[in-house]
Scaffold this active site. Structure first.
Site, mmCIF file in Angstrom:
data_model
loop_
_atom_site.group_PDB
_atom_site.id
_atom_site.type_symbol
_atom_site.label_atom_id
_atom_site.label_comp_id
_atom_site.label_asym_id
_atom_site.label_seq_id
_atom_site.Cartn_x
_atom_site.Cartn_y
_atom_site.Cartn_z
ATOM 1 C CD GLU A 70 -3.017 -0.811 2.292
ATOM 2 O OE1 GLU A 70 -3.124 0.272 2.743
ATOM 3 O OE2 GLU A 70 -3.966 -1.741 2.155
ATOM 4 C CD GLU A 120 -3.669 -5.658 4.061
ATOM 5 O OE1 GLU A 120 -4.603 -4.890 4.450
ATOM 6 O OE2 GLU A 120 -2.411 -5.443 4.223
#
Length: 450
Positions: free
Chosen positions: A182, A363
């Site tokens: 991320e 995720e």
């Protein structure tokens, strides 16, 4: 920009009736990250990271929480390995603590730190679980931060050197690698809002750090190839499908721009070797990021990826003025808007715009206020898996799914106030207790479907 899809609502009851089977060999997994679960902050020579410093700074985290102990995974890894085996996990995605391996980010390897990951990988393989390693999950060594961190172009090279050490050492046992976790969140929350480490509040600096993160990704891919180890490597990107908040032309125009910031700014360099023209046009002529982009950088960043990790938590609805509104229920994490169809949109859009690259969901999950009877989490997971299955039926090469998270853990600025795990952790005793969602997920894995 994505148009809302015609995918039927993935309600819990509809999904429960579906009887959906996933492809043979689908990698059912769970995810964690080093600073959030390991603890052992100073054990066996580990150096400090930016998160050690940030979390120990007064007022930076809820109730002053730190990752000093977290879920104590560093000392309880064998217990956690058995827990994973009993759940039936096929894949475990975790991150390596950069300062555990290289306490100052560079120089001499900390053998004891690296040995921990060898033991962890060996334990996974002995239990028939595939290790998926993330090289950077936000824990920049503090010593490197004091030399400029990701604002410093050299940090990309330091990261590649670290990647080379780890990939060579573990690469005879590990076949799947992820470079960055991320980078968008690092830029938006760590360097723009300043509520994550390193706590910078400067958008212009943030964009420079973002470019250097991507450069680090590309250099790490090249470093992995240079080790001669076999396996696959890519990045793990959190992506948010963008939709106009209304039917106005202005909202549609703003949505295209928002998609550039939310998604294409990251996808295009990694998968196409270029920044989107419309995103670059939003950067002023004197923006520092323009000077940070050197000749040849985009070719490095676009070094061939073998797979892409996809992280999905919420869509983005964009107004005519470029603002955001929420149109669906949220979770305890107020930023998380629950829209399972967005995952379908996202997966099919990646295939349409970027080709047939193998994907794995690295995720997806939610925090629940229920200690162990987390039916709300079961509903969310089931609905998202229904959307993922629809994408697979339409030809998306989705290879696996990793729930976030295996364990309750340190949730960054929220400290210990949000529990994202399918396994409850009593932080006073470190006792692990499976939640209803863990028992449900075990059944999903056993039957390879929902």
């Amino acid at each position: 920009m994505l148009a809302p899809t015609a995918l039927p609502p993935a309600s819990a009851s509809a999904a429960a009736r579906a009887g959906l089977t996933f492809p043979k060999g689908f990698a059912w997994g769970a995810s964690t990250s080093a600073y959030q679960v390991e603890g052992g902050a100073t054990a066996d020579g580990r150096g400090p990271s930016v998160w050690d410093v940030f979390s120990h700074t007064s007022g930076k985290t809820r109730d002053g929480g730190t990752g000093d102990v977290a879920a104590d995974h560093y000392h309880r890894s064998y217990e956690d390995l058995d827990l994973m085996r009993d759940l039936g996990l096929k894949s475990y995605r975790f991150s390596i603590s950069w300062p555990r391996v290289l306490p100052t980010g560079r120089g001499t390897v900390n053998a004891k730190g690296l040995d921990f990951y060898h033991r962890l990988v060996d334990g996974l393989l002995a239990r028939g679980i595939i290790p998926v390693i993330t090289l950077f999950h936000w824990d920049t060594p503090q010593a490197l931060q004091e030399s400029g961190g990701w604002e410093n172009r050299d940090c990309a090279k330091w990261f590649a050197d670290y990647a080379s050490v780890v990939c060579y050492s573990l690469g005879d046992k590990v076949q799947t690698w992820l470079t960055l976790n991320e980078p968008k969140t690092v830029v938006e929350v760590g360097y723009t809002a300043g509520v994550h480490a390193p706590g910078v509040r400067d958008r212009r600096v943030a964009n420079v750090a973002g470019h250097h993160l991507l450069l680090g990704h590309g250099l790490a891919v090249q470093a992995f190839r240079a080790t001669g180890r076999k396996g696959r490597i890519g990045a793990a990107l959190n992506l948010s499908p963008t939709y106009p908040a209304d039917d106005s032309d202005a909202a549609r125009r703003q949505t295209i721009l928002a998609d550039g910031e939310e998604n294409r700014r990251w996808l295009d360099p990694v998968l196409l070797g270029r920044y989107p023209d419309d995103w670059l046009a939003t950067q002023s002529p004197d923006a520092p990021v323009r000077a940070a982009i050197h000749d040849g950088d985009l070719a490095v960043i676009g070094s061939k990826s073998d797979l892409l990790g996809v992280q999905y938590y919420n869509p983005a609805y964009i107004t005519a003025t470029g603002g955001r509104v929420q149109k669906h229920p949220t979770t305890q994490a107020s930023w998380q808007e629950v829209y399972p169809q967005g995952l379908y949109d996202l997966l099919t859009r990646i295939k349409r715009d970027y080709g047939d690259i193998p994907l794995t969901i690295t995720e997806n999950g939610m925090p629940s206020v229920h200690a162990t009877d987390d039916e709300d989490r079961i509903t969310l997971l089931r609905d998202h898996l229904t959307a993922a299955h629809q994408a697979i039926r339409e030809g998306v090469r989705l290879e696996g799914y990793h729930v976030w998270s295996l364990l309750d853990n340190f949730e960054w600025a929220e400290g210990y106030t949000q529990r994202w795990g399918i396994v409850h952790v009593d932080y006073a005793t470190q006792q692990r207790t499976r939640k209803a969602s863990a028992n449900w997920y075990q059944q999903v894995i056993a039957r390879n479907g929902i």
